[in-house]
Motif scaffolding. Structure first.
Motif, PDB file in Angstrom:
ATOM      1  N   VAL A 164       0.813  -1.226   0.000  1.00 54.26           N
ATOM      2  CA  VAL A 164       0.000   0.000   0.000  1.00 54.26           C
ATOM      3  C   VAL A 164       0.846   1.275   0.000  1.00 54.26           C
ATOM      4  N   LEU A 165       1.881   1.310   0.821  1.00 51.97           N
ATOM      5  CA  LEU A 165       2.701   2.528   0.891  1.00 51.97           C
ATOM      6  C   LEU A 165       3.344   2.820  -0.465  1.00 51.97           C
ATOM      7  N   ASP A 166       3.985   1.811  -1.060  1.00 52.27           N
ATOM      8  CA  ASP A 166       4.645   2.013  -2.365  1.00 52.27           C
ATOM      9  C   ASP A 166       3.642   2.448  -3.433  1.00 52.27           C
ATOM     10  N   GLN A 167       2.481   1.813  -3.443  1.00 52.27           N
ATOM     11  CA  GLN A 167       1.460   2.167  -4.437  1.00 52.27           C
ATOM     12  C   GLN A 167       0.998   3.614  -4.246  1.00 52.27           C
ATOM     13  N   THR A 168       0.891   4.035  -2.996  1.00 51.21           N
ATOM     14  CA  THR A 168       0.457   5.404  -2.693  1.00 51.21           C
ATOM     15  C   THR A 168       1.534   6.409  -3.098  1.00 51.21           C
ATOM     16  N   LEU A 169       2.785   6.094  -2.767  1.00 58.72           N
ATOM     17  CA  LEU A 169       3.881   7.011  -3.107  1.00 58.72           C
ATOM     18  C   LEU A 169       4.064   7.119  -4.619  1.00 58.72           C
ATOM     19  N   ASN A 170       3.775   6.047  -5.340  1.00 55.14           N
ATOM     20  CA  ASN A 170       3.837   6.100  -6.816  1.00 55.14           C
ATOM     21  C   ASN A 170       2.861   7.144  -7.355  1.00 55.14           C
ATOM     22  N   ASP A 171       1.680   7.218  -6.731  1.00 50.23           N
ATOM     23  CA  ASP A 171       0.677   8.211  -7.158  1.00 50.23           C
ATOM     24  C   ASP A 171       1.141   9.642  -6.883  1.00 50.23           C
ATOM     25  N   LEU A 172       2.063   9.791  -5.940  1.00 48.75           N
ATOM     26  CA  LEU A 172       2.468  11.132  -5.495  1.00 48.75           C
ATOM     27  C   LEU A 172       3.853  11.532  -5.988  1.00 48.75           C
ATOM     28  N   GLU A 173       4.373  10.800  -6.966  1.00 44.90           N
ATOM     29  CA  GLU A 173       5.750  11.034  -7.452  1.00 44.90           C
ATOM     30  C   GLU A 173       6.002  12.477  -7.875  1.00 44.90           C
ATOM     31  N   GLN A 174       5.029  13.107  -8.485  1.00 47.67           N
ATOM     32  CA  GLN A 174       5.219  14.475  -9.002  1.00 47.67           C
ATOM     33  C   GLN A 174       4.790  15.545  -8.004  1.00 47.67           C
ATOM     34  N   GLU A 175       4.396  15.136  -6.808  1.00 46.78           N
ATOM     35  CA  GLU A 175       3.815  16.083  -5.849  1.00 46.78           C
ATOM     36  C   GLU A 175       4.816  16.486  -4.765  1.00 46.78           C
ATOM     37  N   LYS A 176       4.519  17.613  -4.108  1.00 48.66           N
ATOM     38  CA  LYS A 176       5.358  18.076  -3.001  1.00 48.66           C
ATOM     39  C   LYS A 176       4.920  17.337  -1.738  1.00 48.66           C
ATOM     40  N   LEU A 177       5.766  16.394  -1.330  1.00 44.02           N
ATOM     41  CA  LEU A 177       5.384  15.418  -0.307  1.00 44.02           C
ATOM     42  C   LEU A 177       6.452  15.342   0.773  1.00 44.02           C
ATOM     43  N   LYS A 178       6.033  15.122   2.017  1.00 46.19           N
ATOM     44  CA  LYS A 178       7.002  14.860   3.091  1.00 46.19           C
ATOM     45  C   LYS A 178       6.607  13.582   3.816  1.00 46.19           C
ATOM     46  N   LEU A 179       7.616  12.769   4.150  1.00 44.85           N
ATOM     47  CA  LEU A 179       7.384  11.546   4.921  1.00 44.85           C
ATOM     48  C   LEU A 179       7.724  11.802   6.385  1.00 44.85           C
ATOM     49  N   LEU A 180       6.865  11.316   7.268  1.00 44.84           N
ATOM     50  CA  LEU A 180       7.139  11.359   8.703  1.00 44.84           C
ATOM     51  C   LEU A 180       7.991  10.147   9.085  1.00 44.84           C
ATOM     52  N   PRO A 181       8.523  10.095  10.327  1.00 47.50           N
ATOM     53  CA  PRO A 181       9.250   8.900  10.766  1.00 47.50           C
ATOM     54  C   PRO A 181       8.345   7.664  10.755  1.00 47.50           C
ATOM     55  N   VAL A 182       8.950   6.508  10.494  1.00 49.42           N
ATOM     56  CA  VAL A 182       8.201   5.241  10.433  1.00 49.42           C
ATOM     57  C   VAL A 182       7.686   4.870  11.828  1.00 49.42           C
ATOM     58  N   ARG A 183       6.459   4.374  11.876  1.00 48.63           N
ATOM     59  CA  ARG A 183       5.871   3.878  13.131  1.00 48.63           C
ATOM     60  C   ARG A 183       5.380   2.445  12.908  1.00 48.63           C
ATOM     61  N   ASN A 184       5.133   1.753  14.027  1.00 49.39           N
ATOM     62  CA  ASN A 184       4.740   0.353  13.923  1.00 49.39           C
ATOM     63  C   ASN A 184       3.301   0.136  14.398  1.00 49.39           C
ATOM     64  N   ASP A 185       2.513  -0.555  13.590  1.00 53.03           N
ATOM     65  CA  ASP A 185       1.157  -0.948  13.994  1.00 53.03           C
ATOM     66  C   ASP A 185       1.238  -2.087  15.005  1.00 53.03           C
ATOM     67  N   ILE A 186       0.186  -2.249  15.789  1.00 48.57           N
ATOM     68  CA  ILE A 186       0.095  -3.423  16.668  1.00 48.57           C
ATOM     69  C   ILE A 186      -0.899  -4.381  16.019  1.00 48.57           C
ATOM     70  N   ASP A 187      -0.396  -5.262  15.178  1.00 47.29           N
ATOM     71  CA  ASP A 187      -1.278  -6.199  14.473  1.00 47.29           C
ATOM     72  C   ASP A 187      -1.069  -7.639  14.908  1.00 47.29           C
ATOM     73  N   THR A 188       0.137  -7.938  15.396  1.00 44.54           N
ATOM     74  CA  THR A 188       0.460  -9.322  15.758  1.00 44.54           C
ATOM     75  C   THR A 188       1.050  -9.363  17.169  1.00 44.54           C
ATOM     76  N   PHE A 189       1.177 -10.565  17.694  1.00 49.46           N
ATOM     77  CA  PHE A 189       1.772 -10.742  19.025  1.00 49.46           C
ATOM     78  C   PHE A 189       3.219 -10.257  19.024  1.00 49.46           C
ATOM     79  N   GLU A 190       3.909 -10.457  17.908  1.00 45.57           N
ATOM     80  CA  GLU A 190       5.298  -9.969  17.795  1.00 45.57           C
ATOM     81  C   GLU A 190       5.353  -8.448  17.966  1.00 45.57           C
ATOM     82  N   ASP A 191       4.396  -7.743  17.390  1.00 48.15           N
ATOM     83  CA  ASP A 191       4.354  -6.280  17.517  1.00 48.15           C
ATOM     84  C   ASP A 191       4.194  -5.853  18.978  1.00 48.15           C
TER      85      ASP A 191
END
Length: 203
Positions: A164-191
């Motif tokens: 999803v992230l890569d697909q979204t960033l592909n749509d925004l290639e020509q746009e003025k965009l900033k990325l925030l620091p990476v965060r982690n979801d709590i989806d699994t016991f490992e998380d």
């Protein structure tokens, strides 16, 4: 009289029902414990969004509860509309821009890593960028912000996958965009393992 803000935070949430939240996590810890963890994450989200000086709309997945942890005088309650996550987000952003908001940011309600500073930074970023994205460790994103309706961001995406992230960033290639620091979801016991306060909930 308070001046109307042009900044809006959209919060997508699931109604906290046993067996319907954190399903991947529940495979390891059971439905009861998964619901307990989800409610804890909801409380965290309320705590970090409550003081933010922007308009806040909470979009529920199933039904609009009369009374819950989202106080009615601070959070406006709405119902998600659409068949999949993309349609639901597209509809929410569309409604926001139609209502006259100039900066709109969306988050989920179950991210333990997200802090007030991330949200402040997102709105600040939109001062001089068109888009802001908060990447999640699993290949999705935990936050998306923009200054104009951009329907293509919600179409032709493999939702709930690591693409999803890569697909979204592909749509925004020509746009003025900033990325925030990476965060982690709590989806699994490992998380959960790296968060002692979450592990305490299931002891």
């Amino acid at each position: 009289m308070k001046e109307k803000t042009t900044e809006l935070l959209l919060i997508f949430t699931r109604n906290p029902e046993k067996g319907k939240v954190k399903k991947r996590l529940a495979q390891n810890i059971g439905d009861e414990a998964a619901l307990k963890v989800y409610n804890y994450l909801l409380q965290h989200t309320v705590a970090i969004t409550r003081p933010l000086p922007v308009e806040k709309w909470v979009y529920y997945s199933e039904a609009l509860p009369e009374n819950d942890i989202w106080e009615k005088d601070l959070f406006r309650k709405k119902l998600q509309q659409g068949q999949n996550l993309g349609q639901r987000m597209e509809q929410a952003f569309s409604e926001a821009f139609k209502a006259g908001f100039k900066k709109v940011v969306i988050i989920g309600s179950d991210l333990f890593d997200i802090e007030k500073e991330d949200l402040k930074m997102a709105f600040l970023t939109l001062e001089d960028h068109e888009y802001v994205v908060g990447p999640a460790q699993d290949g999705g994103y935990f936050l998306l912000g923009m200054k104009k309706p951009t329907p293509q961001l919600f179409r032709n995406k493999d939702w709930s996958t690591s693409r999803v992230l890569d697909q979204t960033l592909n749509d925004l290639e020509q746009e003025k965009l900033k990325l925030l620091p990476v965060r982690n979801d709590i989806d699994t016991f490992e998380d959960m393992r790296s968060h002692p306060e979450l592990m305490k909930l299931i002891d």
